[in-house]
Design a protein around this motif. Structure first.
Motif, PDB file in Angstrom:
ATOM      1  N   UNK A  99       0.820  -1.205   0.000  1.00 17.02           N
ATOM      2  CA  UNK A  99       0.000   0.000   0.000  1.00 17.02           C
ATOM      3  C   UNK A  99       0.858   1.261   0.000  1.00 17.02           C
ATOM      4  N   UNK A 100       0.279   2.345  -0.533  1.00 18.92           N
ATOM      5  CA  UNK A 100       0.943   3.643  -0.530  1.00 18.92           C
ATOM      6  C   UNK A 100       0.089   4.592   0.314  1.00 18.92           C
ATOM      7  N   UNK A 101       0.680   5.116   1.350  1.00 21.74           N
ATOM      8  CA  UNK A 101      -0.019   6.053   2.239  1.00 21.74           C
ATOM      9  C   UNK A 101       0.201   7.471   1.740  1.00 21.74           C
ATOM     10  N   UNK A 102      -0.729   8.347   2.072  1.00 24.53           N
ATOM     11  CA  UNK A 102      -0.655   9.739   1.659  1.00 24.53           C
ATOM     12  C   UNK A 102      -0.595  10.608   2.910  1.00 24.53           C
ATOM     13  N   UNK A 103       0.400  11.479   2.949  1.00 25.41           N
ATOM     14  CA  UNK A 103       0.538  12.405   4.067  1.00 25.41           C
ATOM     15  C   UNK A 103       0.584  13.838   3.572  1.00 25.41           C
ATOM     16  N   UNK A 104       0.114  14.738   4.402  1.00 25.41           N
ATOM     17  CA  UNK A 104       0.209  16.174   4.138  1.00 25.41           C
ATOM     18  C   UNK A 104       1.001  16.775   5.293  1.00 25.41           C
ATOM     19  N   UNK A 105       2.075  17.529   4.986  1.00 25.78           N
ATOM     20  CA  UNK A 105       2.848  18.123   6.083  1.00 25.78           C
ATOM     21  C   UNK A 105       1.957  18.974   6.990  1.00 25.78           C
ATOM     22  N   UNK A 106       2.182  18.859   8.269  1.00 21.92           N
ATOM     23  CA  UNK A 106       1.432  19.633   9.252  1.00 21.92           C
ATOM     24  C   UNK A 106       1.555  21.125   8.938  1.00 21.92           C
ATOM     25  N   UNK A 107       2.689  21.552   8.389  1.00 19.25           N
ATOM     26  CA  UNK A 107       2.943  22.970   8.122  1.00 19.25           C
ATOM     27  C   UNK A 107       2.465  23.433   6.739  1.00 19.25           C
ATOM     28  N   UNK A 108       1.859  22.554   5.948  1.00 18.74           N
ATOM     29  CA  UNK A 108       1.407  22.932   4.602  1.00 18.74           C
ATOM     30  C   UNK A 108       0.316  23.991   4.666  1.00 18.74           C
ATOM     31  N   UNK A 109       0.417  24.967   3.754  1.00 17.02           N
ATOM     32  CA  UNK A 109      -0.641  25.968   3.607  1.00 17.02           C
ATOM     33  C   UNK A 109      -1.576  25.564   2.469  1.00 17.02           C
ATOM     34  N   UNK A 110      -0.992  25.208   1.327  1.00 13.92           N
ATOM     35  CA  UNK A 110      -1.761  24.912   0.128  1.00 13.92           C
ATOM     36  C   UNK A 110      -2.692  23.707   0.302  1.00 13.92           C
ATOM     37  N   UNK A 111      -2.253  22.716   1.073  1.00 12.27           N
ATOM     38  CA  UNK A 111      -3.037  21.492   1.251  1.00 12.27           C
ATOM     39  C   UNK A 111      -3.613  21.391   2.665  1.00 12.27           C
ATOM     40  N   UNK A 112      -3.703  22.508   3.366  1.00 12.56           N
ATOM     41  CA  UNK A 112      -4.186  22.526   4.752  1.00 12.56           C
ATOM     42  C   UNK A 112      -5.611  21.991   4.883  1.00 12.56           C
ATOM     43  N   UNK A 113      -6.423  22.158   3.835  1.00 11.09           N
ATOM     44  CA  UNK A 113      -7.820  21.710   3.891  1.00 11.09           C
ATOM     45  C   UNK A 113      -7.992  20.265   3.433  1.00 11.09           C
ATOM     46  N   UNK A 114      -6.912  19.606   3.038  1.00  6.25           N
ATOM     47  CA  UNK A 114      -7.000  18.212   2.608  1.00  6.25           C
ATOM     48  C   UNK A 114      -6.916  17.319   3.847  1.00  6.25           C
TER      49      UNK A 114
END
Length: 160
Positions: A99-114
């Motif tokens: 499996x491939x997991x998807x993470x969004x950096x805690x500090x992301x602005x552009x993907x903050x709503x994902x």
């Protein structure tokens, strides 16, 4: 949904890189594993969750969906937003889950709503799945997406 604790991800291959690097624990270094064909690059930073083990015996794979480009060895705290469930058939014909997991950096602005992979544009998911399909095909492997996991399910899969 309650906020889940961030997961530490170590970047192996940066977004836009045409090279695949692997962390080598015995050397405590990153090693060039392969060069991708001309024009083929990682769509986002690709790394792993230390202290875990996937179906292939390696640490769990994470695609870090972000506006930044990291570097091999960069440590990123991420919110897990889901996973693609994958059956991978090796050159010898054996099949395993990888499996491939998807993470969004805690500090992301552009993907903050994902908060879920379902929040990503369908075109991004199609490109990511096509990238992994082509990447594995070049290695003589078959990559078959058998489903998607929600953020909550993905975190449970990691914790197993």
């Amino acid at each position: 949904m309650a906020d889940m604790d961030p997961v530490t991800v170590i970047i192996e291959s940066p977004k836009g890189s045409g090279h695949k690097y692997d962390y080598e624990p015995k050397l405590d270094k990153f090693k060039l594993n392969k060069i991708l064909p001309a024009g083929m690059v990682f769509p986002f930073d690709f790394g792993f969750i230390p202290g875990t083990k996937g179906g292939d015996g390696d640490p769990l794979d994470v695609l870090v969906v972000s506006e930044i480009t990291g570097f091999p060895g960069c440590v990123v705290d991420c919110r897990i937003v889901g996973a693609i469930k994958v059956e991978q058939t090796e050159r010898d014909g054996s099949t395993m889950r990888n499996d491939r997991f998807f993470g969004v950096p805690v500090v992301s602005h552009l993907f903050a709503q994902v908060n879920e992979i379902a929040d990503l544009p369908a075109a991004i998911m199609e490109e990511i799945e096509a990238f992994f399909g082509n990447y594995n095909k070049l290695a003589g492997k078959e990559f078959k997406v058998i489903g998607h996991a929600t953020a909550k399910d993905a975190v449970e899969m990691i914790n197993k």
